[in-house]
Design an enzyme around this catalytic site. Sequence first.
Site, PDB file in Angstrom:
ATOM      1  N   LYS A  22       0.938  -1.232  -0.058  1.00  0.00           N
ATOM      2  CA  LYS A  22      -0.109  -0.129   0.173  1.00  0.00           C
ATOM      3  C   LYS A  22       0.911   1.164  -0.082  1.00  0.00           C
ATOM      4  O   LYS A  22       0.523   2.232  -0.792  1.00  0.00           O
ATOM      5  CB  LYS A  22      -0.793   0.071   1.311  1.00  0.00           C
ATOM      6  CG  LYS A  22      -1.678   1.222   1.438  1.00  0.00           C
ATOM      7  CD  LYS A  22      -2.512   1.163   2.775  1.00  0.00           C
ATOM      8  CE  LYS A  22      -1.755   1.436   4.026  1.00  0.00           C
ATOM      9  NZ  LYS A  22      -1.547   2.942   4.451  1.00  0.00           N
ATOM     10  N   ASN A  23       1.673   1.261   0.865  1.00  0.00           N
ATOM     11  CA  ASN A  23       2.677   2.487   1.151  1.00  0.00           C
ATOM     12  C   ASN A  23       3.702   2.915   0.098  1.00  0.00           C
ATOM     13  O   ASN A  23       4.496   3.897  -0.003  1.00  0.00           O
ATOM     14  CB  ASN A  23       3.192   2.615   2.342  1.00  0.00           C
ATOM     15  CG  ASN A  23       2.378   2.746   3.471  1.00  0.00           C
ATOM     16  OD1 ASN A  23       0.939   2.981   3.132  1.00  0.00           O
ATOM     17  ND2 ASN A  23       2.483   2.401   4.683  1.00  0.00           N
ATOM     18  N   CYS A 118      -5.192  13.215  13.060  1.00  0.00           N
ATOM     19  CA  CYS A 118      -5.109  11.779  12.652  1.00  0.00           C
ATOM     20  C   CYS A 118      -5.193  10.948  14.109  1.00  0.00           C
ATOM     21  O   CYS A 118      -4.742  11.442  15.034  1.00  0.00           O
ATOM     22  CB  CYS A 118      -3.952  11.450  11.871  1.00  0.00           C
ATOM     23  SG  CYS A 118      -3.478   9.715  11.682  1.00  0.00           S
ATOM     24  N   ARG A 123       0.792  14.539  13.020  1.00  0.00           N
ATOM     25  CA  ARG A 123       1.150  14.164  11.580  1.00  0.00           C
ATOM     26  C   ARG A 123       1.089  15.409  10.998  1.00  0.00           C
ATOM     27  O   ARG A 123       0.546  15.794   9.864  1.00  0.00           O
ATOM     28  CB  ARG A 123       0.384  13.185  11.081  1.00  0.00           C
ATOM     29  CG  ARG A 123       0.758  11.693  11.866  1.00  0.00           C
ATOM     30  CD  ARG A 123      -0.236  10.737  11.171  1.00  0.00           C
ATOM     31  NE  ARG A 123       0.499  10.119  10.057  1.00  0.00           N
ATOM     32  CZ  ARG A 123      -0.163   9.231   9.148  1.00  0.00           C
ATOM     33  NH1 ARG A 123      -1.333   8.632   9.624  1.00  0.00           N
ATOM     34  NH2 ARG A 123       0.715   8.877   8.169  1.00  0.00           N
ATOM     35  N   ASP A 306       4.549   0.529  12.022  1.00  0.00           N
ATOM     36  CA  ASP A 306       3.216  -0.034  11.500  1.00  0.00           C
ATOM     37  C   ASP A 306       2.962  -1.669  12.141  1.00  0.00           C
ATOM     38  O   ASP A 306       1.720  -2.100  12.056  1.00  0.00           O
ATOM     39  CB  ASP A 306       3.056  -0.134  10.298  1.00  0.00           C
ATOM     40  CG  ASP A 306       2.887   1.286   9.425  1.00  0.00           C
ATOM     41  OD1 ASP A 306       3.096   1.318   8.314  1.00  0.00           O
ATOM     42  OD2 ASP A 306       2.555   2.289  10.375  1.00  0.00           O
ATOM     43  N   ARG A 398      -8.718  -0.519   4.544  1.00  0.00           N
ATOM     44  CA  ARG A 398      -7.805   0.590   3.915  1.00  0.00           C
ATOM     45  C   ARG A 398      -6.520  -0.139   3.491  1.00  0.00           C
ATOM     46  O   ARG A 398      -5.751   0.193   2.637  1.00  0.00           O
ATOM     47  CB  ARG A 398      -7.693   1.647   4.854  1.00  0.00           C
ATOM     48  CG  ARG A 398      -8.693   2.549   5.399  1.00  0.00           C
ATOM     49  CD  ARG A 398      -8.211   3.578   6.212  1.00  0.00           C
ATOM     50  NE  ARG A 398      -7.081   4.316   5.532  1.00  0.00           N
ATOM     51  CZ  ARG A 398      -6.879   5.764   6.136  1.00  0.00           C
ATOM     52  NH1 ARG A 398      -7.356   6.211   7.050  1.00  0.00           N
ATOM     53  NH2 ARG A 398      -6.151   6.406   5.170  1.00  0.00           N
TER      54      ARG A 398
HETATM   55  C1  EPZ Z   1       4.155   6.763   6.386  1.00  0.00           C
HETATM   56  O1  EPZ Z   1       3.493   7.706   7.128  1.00  0.00           O
HETATM   57  C2  EPZ Z   1       3.205   5.611   6.351  1.00  0.00           C
HETATM   58  N1  EPZ Z   1       2.031   6.137   5.558  1.00  0.00           N
HETATM   59  C3  EPZ Z   1       2.640   5.257   7.563  1.00  0.00           C
HETATM   60  O2  EPZ Z   1       2.064   3.869   7.484  1.00  0.00           O
HETATM   61  C4  EPZ Z   1       4.043   4.767   8.553  1.00  0.00           C
HETATM   62  O3  EPZ Z   1       3.545   4.505   9.743  1.00  0.00           O
HETATM   63  C5  EPZ Z   1       4.877   6.085   8.519  1.00  0.00           C
HETATM   64  O4  EPZ Z   1       5.254   6.611   7.277  1.00  0.00           O
HETATM   65  C6  EPZ Z   1       6.212   5.544   9.464  1.00  0.00           C
HETATM   66  O5  EPZ Z   1       6.613   4.854   8.884  1.00  0.00           O
HETATM   67  C7  EPZ Z   1       2.366   6.002   4.085  1.00  0.00           C
HETATM   68  O6  EPZ Z   1       3.317   5.454   3.622  1.00  0.00           O
HETATM   69  C8  EPZ Z   1       0.977   6.285   3.160  1.00  0.00           C
HETATM   70  P1  EPZ Z   1       6.285  10.001   8.452  1.00  0.00           P
HETATM   71  P2  EPZ Z   1       4.065   9.392   7.122  1.00  0.00           P
HETATM   72  O7  EPZ Z   1       6.509  11.241   7.757  1.00  0.00           O
HETATM   73  O8  EPZ Z   1       4.737   9.386   5.574  1.00  0.00           O
HETATM   74  C9  EPZ Z   1       6.380  13.400  11.619  1.00  0.00           C
HETATM   75  C10 EPZ Z   1       0.005   2.647   7.602  1.00  0.00           C
HETATM   76  O9  EPZ Z   1      -0.479   2.298   8.683  1.00  0.00           O
HETATM   77  N2  EPZ Z   1       6.368  14.476  10.527  1.00  0.00           N
HETATM   78  O10 EPZ Z   1       7.447   9.057   8.379  1.00  0.00           O
HETATM   79  O11 EPZ Z   1       2.961  10.264   7.221  1.00  0.00           O
HETATM   80  C11 EPZ Z   1       5.288  12.638  11.801  1.00  0.00           C
HETATM   81  O12 EPZ Z   1       4.215  13.444  12.664  1.00  0.00           O
HETATM   82  C12 EPZ Z   1       0.396   4.191   7.814  1.00  0.00           C
HETATM   83  O13 EPZ Z   1       0.175   2.147   6.614  1.00  0.00           O
HETATM   84  C13 EPZ Z   1       6.485  15.562  10.866  1.00  0.00           C
HETATM   85  O14 EPZ Z   1       6.508  16.166  11.861  1.00  0.00           O
HETATM   86  O15 EPZ Z   1       5.128   9.265   8.134  1.00  0.00           O
HETATM   87  C14 EPZ Z   1       5.614  11.365  12.539  1.00  0.00           C
HETATM   88  O16 EPZ Z   1       5.954  11.623  13.838  1.00  0.00           O
HETATM   89  C15 EPZ Z   1       0.183   4.828   9.149  1.00  0.00           C
HETATM   90  N3  EPZ Z   1       6.487  16.637   9.805  1.00  0.00           N
HETATM   91  C16 EPZ Z   1       7.059  11.213  11.905  1.00  0.00           C
HETATM   92  O17 EPZ Z   1       7.469  12.361  11.349  1.00  0.00           O
HETATM   93  C17 EPZ Z   1       6.306  16.174   8.556  1.00  0.00           C
HETATM   94  O18 EPZ Z   1       6.283  17.013   7.863  1.00  0.00           O
HETATM   95  C18 EPZ Z   1       7.359  10.067  11.018  1.00  0.00           C
HETATM   96  O19 EPZ Z   1       6.159  10.277  10.057  1.00  0.00           O
HETATM   97  C19 EPZ Z   1       6.192  14.842   8.384  1.00  0.00           C
HETATM   98  C20 EPZ Z   1       6.333  14.101   9.393  1.00  0.00           C
END
Ligand code: EPZ
Length: 422
Positions: A22-23, A118, A123, A306, A398
Amino acid sequence: MDYYKITGGKKLKGEVKISGAKNAALPIIVASLLADGETVLCNVPNLKDVFTMLKVIECLGAETEYDAEKNILKIKTNKIKKAEIPYELVKTMRASVYVMGPMLARLGFADVSLPGGCAIGERPIDIHLAGFESLGAEIGIERGYVIAKAKKLKGTRFIMRKVSVGATINIMMAAVMADGETILENCAMEPDVVDCANFLMKMGAKIEGAGSEKIIIQGVKKLNPIHYTIMPDRIEAGTYLLAGAITRGDVTVTNVISEHVSALCSALSEIGFQIRRGKDWIRVLPGKKLRGIYVKTLPYPGFPTDLQAPIMALMTTLPGISVVNETIFENRFTHVGELRRMGAKIEVEGNMAIVHGGTQLSAAPVMMSDLRAGASLVLAALAAKGTTEIRRIYHSDRGYEKLSEKLSSLGADIKREKGGGY
Ligand code: EPZ
């Protein structure tokens, strides 16, 4: 609304074929906007999030055709136009913000709703926006929407303040047609980043270092539409291995990239399960002496956040104490309350959870709060005494293709029922 009825106690046995990731599929679907013509994607999982992403790119004029039987998606991008990506789509799926990179690269303009809150944490997307600004885009926030403009993106050097999968991918997609060289540092190393980079390189992008913390991109003038096969889903694979473990069964996941699931395999071996692995398959078998463990979630190749909720369900059935340290998201214990309703003994202190094992879980009406919390409840129900009803299963739709069919093929007693309220 549909709900699951699961009668626990069956040892799962057999093989299950893992679907496309998915990701990786979500950003790759969006990256197809960078080229004119028809893109053909294979191994695209039949998931709610995929359909939401198709609606998102259709807002921009893309035409899509999905064959659910063959998991083949065709995307035509000859008529891409400037358009707003509405709040109702972005709040349904935050990954909709992936359109910003390609829209800026291709149209010099993006008008996308901020995702808002969320279940698992705030996020924000500040790192995405800072990356676009570093590439020369002007970013404004109006009525809850991000309006981004750029005549022509220019190569830059940008160090991400935090490791972010989404920001790494989104900024990489913006940079592939920028003028000159872009150096991204402190990048996420997840396989999803690599799969998206491989897709872009096959389209003609010049990218080095995807999968490491430093990615170097030479901007090109044009990209071409291609045929591409999405990599297998390591999180789905881990979830089914945990289903085998929690039922003390014998489960093999096939069509996987074994090294992508290494962190989970190490955790299962440390607990005491037997793990056998080939290049594209992994088998989990019962172990003689099991024990509780400490799991800290980290960016890849560390233990994936995850799989934190799913492994916590397993922890409740292990002897002794297990500890979970969730370092990625600030509110990713929403499954704990529901596991407690099934008899689990878990204390939460901030982003630490202490799981008192040795529990015989018992059936109780529960409900999913998000995708992976939902997976945790399904796993718990497979081990619980009695018949558990799990509601709000649209969350698991999802990210888990044919969940009940795949679990039934392993011998689980699971039924998807209609109706059922709340
Ligand atoms: C991706 O989310 C995945 N989703 C998530 O999977 C996964 O848990 C996550 O990466 C971590 O591996 C998809 O790929 C669609 P991040 P993403 O940006 O990209 C902070 C699932 O269950 N952050 O790596 O949104 C954020 O809040 C989903 O399939 C900022 O602060 O995650 C988090 O604390 C859930 N500012 C950390 O970084 C930003 O601009 C990591 O988030 C971006 C992120």
